[in-house]
Design an enzyme around this catalytic site. Structure first.
Site, PDB file in Angstrom:
ATOM      1  N   ASP A   1     -10.198   3.951  -1.818  1.00  0.00           N
ATOM      2  CA  ASP A   1      -9.863   3.885  -3.239  1.00  0.00           C
ATOM      3  C   ASP A   1      -8.672   4.805  -3.486  1.00  0.00           C
ATOM      4  O   ASP A   1      -8.809   6.029  -3.432  1.00  0.00           O
ATOM      5  CB  ASP A   1     -11.072   4.338  -4.069  1.00  0.00           C
ATOM      6  CG  ASP A   1     -10.865   4.102  -5.564  1.00  0.00           C
ATOM      7  OD1 ASP A   1      -9.704   3.923  -5.977  1.00  0.00           O
ATOM      8  OD2 ASP A   1     -11.863   4.115  -6.303  1.00  0.00           O
TER       9      ASP A   1
ATOM     10  N   HIS B   1      16.453  12.669   3.802  1.00  0.00           N
ATOM     11  CA  HIS B   1      16.161  11.563   2.894  1.00  0.00           C
ATOM     12  C   HIS B   1      17.409  10.724   2.640  1.00  0.00           C
ATOM     13  O   HIS B   1      17.354   9.495   2.616  1.00  0.00           O
ATOM     14  CB  HIS B   1      15.604  12.104   1.576  1.00  0.00           C
ATOM     15  CG  HIS B   1      14.132  12.327   1.599  1.00  0.00           C
ATOM     16  ND1 HIS B   1      13.236  11.388   1.164  1.00  0.00           N
ATOM     17  CD2 HIS B   1      13.395  13.380   2.036  1.00  0.00           C
ATOM     18  CE1 HIS B   1      11.998  11.854   1.302  1.00  0.00           C
ATOM     19  NE2 HIS B   1      12.073  13.071   1.825  1.00  0.00           N
TER      20      HIS B   1
ATOM     21  N   GLU C   1       7.777   5.075   0.534  1.00  0.00           N
ATOM     22  CA  GLU C   1       8.628   6.263   0.516  1.00  0.00           C
ATOM     23  C   GLU C   1       9.261   6.456   1.886  1.00  0.00           C
ATOM     24  O   GLU C   1       8.588   6.783   2.863  1.00  0.00           O
ATOM     25  CB  GLU C   1       7.833   7.514   0.142  1.00  0.00           C
ATOM     26  CG  GLU C   1       8.691   8.772   0.139  1.00  0.00           C
ATOM     27  CD  GLU C   1       7.903  10.024  -0.215  1.00  0.00           C
ATOM     28  OE1 GLU C   1       8.416  11.132   0.013  1.00  0.00           O
ATOM     29  OE2 GLU C   1       6.784   9.880  -0.720  1.00  0.00           O
TER      30      GLU C   1
ATOM     31  N   LYS D   1     -12.172  11.143  -9.564  1.00  0.00           N
ATOM     32  CA  LYS D   1     -10.822  10.703  -9.935  1.00  0.00           C
ATOM     33  C   LYS D   1     -10.190  11.547 -11.043  1.00  0.00           C
ATOM     34  O   LYS D   1      -9.396  11.056 -11.832  1.00  0.00           O
ATOM     35  CB  LYS D   1     -10.841   9.215 -10.339  1.00  0.00           C
ATOM     36  CG  LYS D   1     -11.363   8.309  -9.229  1.00  0.00           C
ATOM     37  CD  LYS D   1     -11.543   6.883  -9.678  1.00  0.00           C
ATOM     38  CE  LYS D   1     -12.159   6.053  -8.550  1.00  0.00           C
ATOM     39  NZ  LYS D   1     -12.462   4.678  -8.945  1.00  0.00           N
TER      40      LYS D   1
END
Length: 1059
Positions: free
Chosen positions: A903, A999, A693, A827
């Protein structure tokens, strides 16, 4: 000059560091020899425990009187009365003739008077005496009178009794002032010993280094005593007992501690040579200053003070030598032990976390020490309190002055003290008859008086001349027998032997883990125009024709090999396929790696070799990846994978195998950027971020810049505990309720903790939380896991604890439905993680000055506060968010996780965050509270080399060497600080309206404007605004493409942190 001296000291110490065992053994032998010499010189006879006595007679008409200190009568003549005693069982052998001797009162004895200053020379020539026969014509005697050893078995109990009686006598005779000063001195000496142990614990040694430091100093003391004794400088034991504590406190052990600190904490790769170069000059300077002080004291000429200072000079000399020889050798062994222990600890931690043994060993072998701790800051730790080195120096000076004051006090008050007769000495009045006869010829004492020191008896025994060689050998063995029977040396020998055996066993056991990188040659089949036979499993022989083909490819497999730590010299096999049956024979014979790539691809496509088993069959991870790509590619219609742009070369897949991924076909490169430096708790960090990104790293850098201007980030870790929440069921609600009550009780908590903790060296159960739904019970285990994220080791401990509960705690009807019952919660978004926390709970805060908000962030404090309330708090509440009261926490968490081997799926709960902002006196106070950051610095993706490199960059790679868990906790703080920087910058961009412009300027196309909505603008000016031309416009290169106002607006919004 300082650096040159330090390098010279390092060169001197290098032989000891490279040959530590030889050095220790050699010095141990020298110390044992010095100990025996001290016993022969200084320890009184073990049978009588007698000391010499002193008599004084001012004139021939006066009586003999006993005195304590013959040095007070310096003008008098000083003699020594020797008592020779002859023990014999052989008849007819007369006593020897001794000049100027008279018969003693006891039979078989003679007494002789000699000058005291020639006593040593006289005794050296009196070891062997010839029997004296009356007739000159008598044959030469077959016997000789031999002087027995003065040490006949040192008995420590008797010596302690003797020492105690001497101490009681000296205590009764001592002045109150002396007792007070000496009491303080001994207290300070023991404080110095305790401080040594505490300081060594701070550098990572519980007791070993401290004990060896005391041993080294003791050796120096023994060597100094022997040296001063042979140099003819007598040492008064009373003065030694008084001066020793002052010497210990004055000299101290700072040199040993500073060398240990520089070695163990000075750099990533501990090195004794570099440590000596770092602190050697300072150590040497301290020794020189102390030597000059004691040399001045030795030159003072003040009786006992001069003698003690002379001894102290030699103690310092030997202590300095022992520091750079014996202690350096000990430090070398300590470093080797640390390396072996760290290797084993990393390997076991990885295996406990579920990493395959091969991958764990591979990672442990390549692991290097990553800690770069702070250097000594001029402070000393005593009983947990910090003192400046200047305070220690003043304390030492005070102890030196106190020592001088005690000696001055004794010197000035000695003439006015009364002295009692000393016990435990030779009775001098028993030899008065011999003394009168011997002293009758000495006329000098008529003028100045005479002092006679009555020595303990000297024992002689008969020795046959015919067996001199045999007796010499027997004497040597007798000496060794006495040596070994000594209570100190016998224990020393046993200890040394035990340490040697233990050390060799430990090193032998660890040698399998300490092998360095290997270079191996992997043999593979090369096509040759010959015929060879292949023995199949069934024992039959099949002839294989291998014709040299023009299509033979001689490309080496090393071209596509990985950097696995081995160098493979191979030739790519032929492309001609073997018959399927023959190829299967190779597989059954365990020779799959000898087949060509095409043969293996054919076998795999035919299902003869499982796709997942290629690494095991080939013992070459890179080749297995290549073949797997080819098999998959040729099994699909497009067939692009085999030659795709997904890289697979030059990667260590051995760390992946059994640890990170299966059926590997390559690796996915992700750009990694750095944000920072960011000051976190007073220390600078560069934060690695793996992301695709655009603008994310740049935005975070702007946040770092703004927070650094206000002093950086302050973090607080509230709790540390990973969780696992199994679901267990019972036949009825009553049984489930009973289990819940038992688990909530103190007994249940203790029982489960004991069972859980027995499964791991690192995981420790902190608490249990239970919830019940019908007859199903949910148990949330919270545990510490050291520096590992620890899900696997927690699962293992949870299973064992539940099994113990069922079998030993009275719940055999309990059924484990799932070891993870989603009560963890892992998660998945869950309120339990947001409320109770999971992993590391961290709060990070920063104060950004108001002018920095305006100049760097291009915003306003009140505008940021209002935006945070409206967006992060009210907006998230309107959306029903759980733990999502932030702007972009997941962005930073995921980027840092990918870069450091965490993770990435755990960003779900790790991104739980609430961002708060306040206006405090015109400055912005911003904080993030993150209750469930799940990170580890060992295990999982952290074992991969690129991710390990990023952990090295942060200084948190692997397990912490002294405090397990510190590295992972520090990483959690870094994550929270990074999130804080991202939150600050993004909210500022939103408040200023710069988000879209930045951006677009950095990585995307031109934003749609009101002038071009709803249809596209086809004018030349608009068409020219491609991403490349827009970037050039922002940089000022293509200014004609936009108006000056538009250019200013874009520059303001897109130049995030580079202004």
């Amino acid at each position: 000059m300082a650096s040159a001296l330090a390098r010279m000291l390092a060169a001197i110490a290098r032989p000891s560091s490279t040959h530590p065992i030889h050095t220790i053994v050699f010095i141990g032998i020298l110390a044992s020899t010095a100990y025996l010499s001290i016993l022969n010189i200084s320890v009184p006879n073990s049978e009588s425990q007698l000391l010499p006595a002193h008599l004084y007679r001012p004139s021939t008409i006066s009586e003999w009187k006993q005195i304590d200190d013959p040095d007070k009568y310096a003008s008098a003549e000083h003699y020594a009365l020797l008592q020779l005693r002859f023990q014999t069982d052989v008849a007819g052998v007369p006593l020897p003739f001794v000049n100027s001797s008279v018969p003693a009162i006891s039979p078989q004895g003679r007494d002789v008077l000699v000058k005291f200053n020639s006593l040593r020379d006289w005794t050296e020539i009196m070891h062997d005496l010839q029997p004296s026969y009356d007739s000159d014509s008598a044959p030469e005697s077959a016997w000789v009178w031999h002087l027995a050893s003065s040490r006949r078995g040192f008995v420590w109990i008797e010596w302690l009794k003797f020492s105690y009686s001497r101490f009681v006598q000296q205590f009764k005779r001592a002045e109150t002032f002396d007792v007070a000063i000496m009491g303080l001195a001994y207290a300070a000496m023991h404080l110095t010993f305790v401080s040594l142990f505490i300081s060594m614990r701070k550098v990572g040694s519980h007791a070993w280094l401290s004990v060896t430091v005391l041993m080294s100093s003791s050796f120096a003391f023994l060597f100094a005593l022997v040296t001063t004794s042979y140099m003819g400088v007598p040492i008064n034991m009373v003065l030694l007992s008084e001066g020793l504590p002052f010497l210990v406190v004055t000299v101290g052990f700072e040199g040993y501690v500073s060398l240990a600190r520089a070695t163990l904490q000075g750099s990533k790769v501990p090195s004794i040579s570099s440590a000596i170069e770092q602190v050697g000059f300072k150590i040497c300077l301290n020794y020189v200053i102390e030597l000059l002080v004691f040399i001045a004291g030795a030159s003072s000429g003040i009786g006992g003070l001069s003698q003690f200072c002379f001894l102290a000079v030699w103690i310092l000399v030997y202590d300095f030598a022992m520091l750079f020889t014996f202690y350096v050798a000990i430090m070398s062994i300590k470093l080797e032990f640390n390396r072996i222990k760290r290797h084993a600890s990393i390997r076991k931690a990885l295996e406990e976390d579920g990493v395959a043994e091969r991958a764990a060993e591979s990672f442990a072998e390549s692991f290097e020490e990553s800690e770069n701790k702070a250097q000594s800051n001029g402070e000393t730790i005593i009983f947990g309190k910090t003192f400046k080195d200047s305070s220690i120096s003043w304390f030492k000076t005070a102890m030196v002055l106190a020592f001088a004051l005690v000696n001055l006090f004794n010197l000035t008050t000695a003439p006015f003290r009364e002295h009692n007769i000393t016990v435990g000495v030779v009775d001098p009045f028993s030899v008065l008859p011999s003394l009168s006869a011997l002293a009758s010829g000495a006329q000098s004492y008529l003028r100045n008086g005479v002092v006679v020191t009555v020595m303990p008896p000297m024992e002689y025994y008969l020795l046959p001349k015919s067996s001199e060689f045999e007796n010499t050998v027997n004497s040597i063995f007798e000496s060794w027998s006495r040596t070994i029977s000594d209570p100190v040396l016998s224990k020393w020998a046993v200890i040394v032997l035990s340490i040697s055996v233990g050390l060799n066993m430990y090193l032998f056991q660890a040698s399998q883990y300490s092998a360095g990188p290997q270079i191996k040659v992997v043999e593979k089949i090369v096509e040759v125009p010959t015929t060879k036979s292949l023995s199949t499993v069934s024992g039959s022989t099949t002839t294989v024709s291998t014709a040299n083909s023009s299509s033979h490819d001689t490309e080496t497999d090393s071209d596509k090999d990985s950097d696995d730590g081995v160098v493979e010299i191979t030739v790519k096999p032929r492309k001609t396929l073997l018959p399927m049956e023959e190829a299967i024979g190779y597989v059954k014979a365990g020779r799959t790696k000898e087949l060509s790539d095409e043969d293996i691809i054919s076998l795999t496509k035919a299902g003869k070799i499982p796709l997942y088993a290629l690494e095991k069959q080939l013992a070459d991870c890179t080749r297995a990846v290549y073949i797997r790509r080819a098999v998959v590619s040729r099994s699909t219609e497009d067939g692009t994978l085999e030659n795709s742009s997904l890289p697979y070369l030059h990667y260590d897949f051995t760390r992946v195998l059994g640890a990170c991924c299966e059926n590997v076909i390559g690796y996915m490169p992700i750009p990694v950027g750095l944000a920072g430096p960011l000051i976190i708790d007073g220390k600078k960090f560069y934060i690695p971020m793996a992301t695709t990104e655009g603008c994310l790293v740049a935005s975070t850098m702007r946040g770092c810049k703004a927070m650094n201007a206000g002093g950086g980030v302050t973090t607080v870790l509230l709790q540390d505990g990973m969780t696992r929440g199994p679901a267990v069921s019972f036949p009825s609600l009553v049984r489930a309720g009973a289990a819940k009550l038992w688990l909530d009780s103190e007994e249940g908590q203790k029982t489960m903790k004991k069972a859980f903790d027995s499964t791991s060296r690192f995981a420790r159960l902190s608490s249990l939380k239970t919830a019940i739904a019908g007859s199903t019970l949910y148990i949330r285990f919270r545990t510490t896991t050291g520096d590992a994220m620890g899900m696997n080791m927690i699962s293992k401990g949870t299973e064992h604890a539940l099994k113990y509960m069922a079998e030993q705690a009275g719940f055999p009807d309990m059924v484990v439905v799932s070891v993870s019952g989603n009560y963890c919660t892992d998660k998945k978004a869950a309120a339990v993680n947001w409320i109770e926390g999971r992993g590391k709970s961290v709060v990070a805060e920063a104060i950004v000055p108001g002018h920095i908000v305006r100049s760097v962030l291009k915003s306003d404090v009140d505008a940021l506060v209002e935006l945070n309330i409206t967006k992060n708090l009210m907006g998230s509440a309107m959306a029903g968010s759980v733990g999502g009261f932030n702007a972009q926490a997941a962005n930073l968490v995921t980027a840092i996780y990918l870069a450091t081997g965490q993770d990435p799926a755990q960003n779900v709960e790790s991104s739980n965050c609430i961002t708060l902002m306040k206006n405090v006196g015109g400055d912005l106070q911003i904080s993030v509270s993150m209750p469930s950051i799940e990170v580890g610095t060992i295990g999982g993706g952290t074992i991969l080399e690129p991710q390990s490199a990023m952990l090295d960059l942060l200084g948190v790679r692997g397990p912490h060497p002294t405090n397990p868990g510190d590295n992972s906790r520090q990483l959690a703080k870094i994550v929270a600080a990074g999130v804080l920087a991202g939150e600050l910058s993004l909210c500022s961009a939103l408040a200023a309206g710069h988000l879209v412009q930045s951006h677009m300027a950095l990585n995307r196309s031109v934003p749609a404007t009101r002038a071009t909505t709803p249809g596209p603008d086809t004018t030349a000016a608009a068409t020219a605004l491609t991403p490349a031309t827009l970037a050039a416009t922002v940089a000022g290169v293509n200014g004609s493409a936009q108006s000056s106002a538009e250019l200013a607006r874009l520059q303001k919004g897109s130049q995030i942190c580079f202004a």
